[in-house]
Design a protein around this motif. Structure first.
Motif, mmCIF file in Angstrom:
data_model
loop_
_atom_site.group_PDB
_atom_site.id
_atom_site.type_symbol
_atom_site.label_atom_id
_atom_site.label_comp_id
_atom_site.label_asym_id
_atom_site.label_seq_id
_atom_site.Cartn_x
_atom_site.Cartn_y
_atom_site.Cartn_z
ATOM 1 N N UNK A 131 0.730 -1.271 -0.065
ATOM 2 C CA UNK A 131 0.055 -0.040 -0.058
ATOM 3 C C UNK A 131 0.805 1.194 -0.220
ATOM 4 N N UNK A 132 2.026 1.391 0.803
ATOM 5 C CA UNK A 132 2.709 2.619 0.554
ATOM 6 C C UNK A 132 3.210 2.760 -0.725
ATOM 7 N N UNK A 133 3.660 1.872 -1.504
ATOM 8 C CA UNK A 133 4.267 2.186 -2.822
ATOM 9 C C UNK A 133 3.007 2.379 -3.832
ATOM 10 N N UNK A 134 1.871 1.742 -3.370
ATOM 11 C CA UNK A 134 0.815 1.815 -4.607
ATOM 12 C C UNK A 134 0.054 3.056 -4.193
ATOM 13 N N UNK A 135 0.039 3.535 -3.023
ATOM 14 C CA UNK A 135 -0.429 4.967 -2.879
ATOM 15 C C UNK A 135 0.492 6.204 -3.635
ATOM 16 N N UNK A 136 1.956 5.995 -3.494
ATOM 17 C CA UNK A 136 2.538 6.828 -4.036
ATOM 18 C C UNK A 136 2.340 6.899 -5.862
ATOM 19 N N UNK A 137 2.351 5.601 -6.166
ATOM 20 C CA UNK A 137 1.920 5.430 -7.608
ATOM 21 C C UNK A 137 0.771 6.146 -7.765
ATOM 22 N N UNK A 138 -0.110 5.811 -7.395
ATOM 23 C CA UNK A 138 -1.499 6.520 -7.455
ATOM 24 C C UNK A 138 -1.596 7.914 -7.351
ATOM 25 N N UNK A 139 -0.900 8.425 -6.734
ATOM 26 C CA UNK A 139 -0.682 9.971 -6.338
ATOM 27 C C UNK A 139 0.117 10.434 -7.452
ATOM 28 N N UNK A 140 0.989 9.967 -7.933
ATOM 29 C CA UNK A 140 1.914 10.408 -9.240
ATOM 30 C C UNK A 140 0.879 10.257 -10.330
ATOM 31 N N UNK A 141 0.414 9.246 -10.756
ATOM 32 C CA UNK A 141 -0.405 9.136 -11.665
ATOM 33 C C UNK A 141 -1.620 10.169 -11.602
ATOM 34 N N UNK A 142 -2.218 10.300 -10.793
ATOM 35 C CA UNK A 142 -3.481 11.138 -10.740
ATOM 36 C C UNK A 142 -2.879 12.691 -10.921
ATOM 37 N N UNK A 143 -1.799 12.861 -10.245
ATOM 38 C CA UNK A 143 -1.253 14.351 -10.697
ATOM 39 C C UNK A 143 -0.857 14.623 -12.104
ATOM 40 N N UNK A 144 -0.282 13.464 -12.765
ATOM 41 C CA UNK A 144 -0.049 13.484 -14.185
ATOM 42 C C UNK A 144 -1.153 13.610 -14.800
ATOM 43 N N UNK A 212 -13.277 -2.359 -5.759
ATOM 44 C CA UNK A 212 -13.014 -1.623 -4.594
ATOM 45 C C UNK A 212 -11.714 -1.456 -4.210
ATOM 46 N N UNK A 213 -11.021 -2.522 -4.268
ATOM 47 C CA UNK A 213 -9.423 -2.618 -3.847
ATOM 48 C C UNK A 213 -8.647 -1.696 -5.026
ATOM 49 N N UNK A 214 -8.888 -1.794 -6.509
ATOM 50 C CA UNK A 214 -8.214 -1.213 -7.162
ATOM 51 C C UNK A 214 -8.718 0.254 -7.548
ATOM 52 N N UNK A 215 -9.653 0.415 -7.013
ATOM 53 C CA UNK A 215 -10.137 2.085 -7.091
ATOM 54 C C UNK A 215 -9.854 2.922 -5.970
ATOM 55 N N UNK A 216 -9.349 2.199 -4.891
ATOM 56 C CA UNK A 216 -9.478 2.512 -3.493
ATOM 57 C C UNK A 216 -8.513 3.716 -3.284
ATOM 58 N N UNK A 217 -7.321 3.791 -3.970
ATOM 59 C CA UNK A 217 -6.346 4.820 -3.738
ATOM 60 C C UNK A 217 -6.859 6.019 -3.931
ATOM 61 N N UNK A 218 -7.257 6.450 -5.191
ATOM 62 C CA UNK A 218 -8.024 7.703 -5.393
ATOM 63 C C UNK A 218 -9.193 8.084 -4.333
ATOM 64 N N UNK A 219 -9.958 7.279 -4.506
ATOM 65 C CA UNK A 219 -11.201 7.449 -3.419
ATOM 66 C C UNK A 219 -10.883 7.617 -1.898
ATOM 67 N N UNK A 220 -9.976 6.781 -1.589
ATOM 68 C CA UNK A 220 -9.477 6.844 -0.062
ATOM 69 C C UNK A 220 -8.958 8.406 0.076
ATOM 70 N N UNK A 221 -8.199 8.736 -0.920
ATOM 71 C CA UNK A 221 -7.534 10.417 -0.672
ATOM 72 C C UNK A 221 -8.656 11.449 -0.587
#
Length: 293
Positions: A131-144, A212-221
């Protein structure tokens, strides 16, 4: 006629066939993005190594013994059917062939169920441990993709709340699966069609949890509640349906699933940025902080 968000119902109806196809393509889009964006690859190296360790444990502890049990069970059923047919009149000997067909179908269903269960467990452990790495991956991707990220209050209490929310999320998924699973179990008492409906329903429940698992990073933010996350998954059907089924297939395929989890996490964030964010969050998100919920 419009819905609460002002979206024309005709537009939603016309979007259904597009969504069916588009949802299924996001894992491929994620692979293409990862291959063409080297800076994102660093966020998936450790999760892949973690998945390999977890995958080996699941293969040795669950998949291989499970396949042996499936073989033993179907072998015992074949023996009983053969003994039963041997006592029948000759003109009913064709039932032995029917029994072989049914036994083969049962074996296929049991093996598929075992592969889905193994893949589902790999997703649960893989997403939590990585989760720590996936969270950062999702953040960078959403910012991109969107050019910005939602912000919220920091501090020790926020970290504690985040841990509590993560635990509550997993518990609520289990409660949802258990509640619906009991209903599906009761359907098995209906001969023929009940078992078929229960099997399809089981795949549907598993696919929903995977979604739910794979959409959770941006939804949880955005600190959404579990019901709000589930409402989004259901509200963007059928695109979420085909997306989750393709992801479920990838994580259920032996060896492929070791690489599939980071791909599907990437695909989930892409799905959010392309389809959910413009309709649900683009108009309401500004520079304000999001308070913990």
């Amino acid at each position: 006629m419009t819905d609460e968000g002002g979206e024309n119902w005709l537009t939603r109806i016309l979007d259904v066939p597009v969504g069916v196809v588009a949802g299924a393509t996001y894992p491929l889009r994620a692979i293409a993005l990862l291959l063409t964006t080297p800076k994102l690859l660093g966020y998936i190296v450790f999760p892949i190594l973690t998945n390999i360790v977890v995958g080996i444990a699941l293969y040795v502890g669950l998949l291989l013994p499970g396949l042996q049990e499936v073989q033993n069970l179907t072998g015992a059923i074949d023996t009983r059917i053969a003994a039963w047919v041997a006592n029948l009149p000759n003109w009913l000997s064709w039932l032995g062939f029917s029994g072989e067909i049914l036994g083969g179908l049962l074996q296929i269903l049991l093996v598929l169920g075992l592969l889905i269960l193994t893949g589902f467990l790999l997703v649960q452990f893989g997403v939590i441990l990585g989760s720590p790495w996936y969270g950062q991956l999702s953040e960078q991707l959403e910012k991109l993709k969107t050019g910005k990220l939602p912000t919220y209050e920091g501090g020790f209490l926020t970290v504690v709340r985040d841990i509590w929310r993560a635990l509550a999320f997993e518990v609520k998924k289990l409660v949802l699966a258990a509640g619906l699973g009991v209903l599906l179990l009761l359907l098995n008492f209906l001969p023929g069609i009940g078992t078929a409906i229960a099997s399809i329903g089981g795949i549907g429940i598993t696919a929903t949890l995977v979604c739910l698992d794979f959409l959770d990073s941006p939804l949880e933010r955005r600190r959404l509640r579990f019901r709000e996350k589930l409402k989004i998954v259901l509200g963007f059907f059928p695109a979420t349906g085909t997306f989750s089924l393709v992801c479920l297939f990838l994580v259920s395929f032996p060896l492929v699933n070791l690489l599939a989890v980071p791909v599907c996490v990437t695909a989930g964030t892409l799905f959010f940025c392309d389809r959910i964010y413009p309709k649900k969050f683009a108009a309401i998100e500004g520079g304000d902080e999001i308070a913990p919920r």
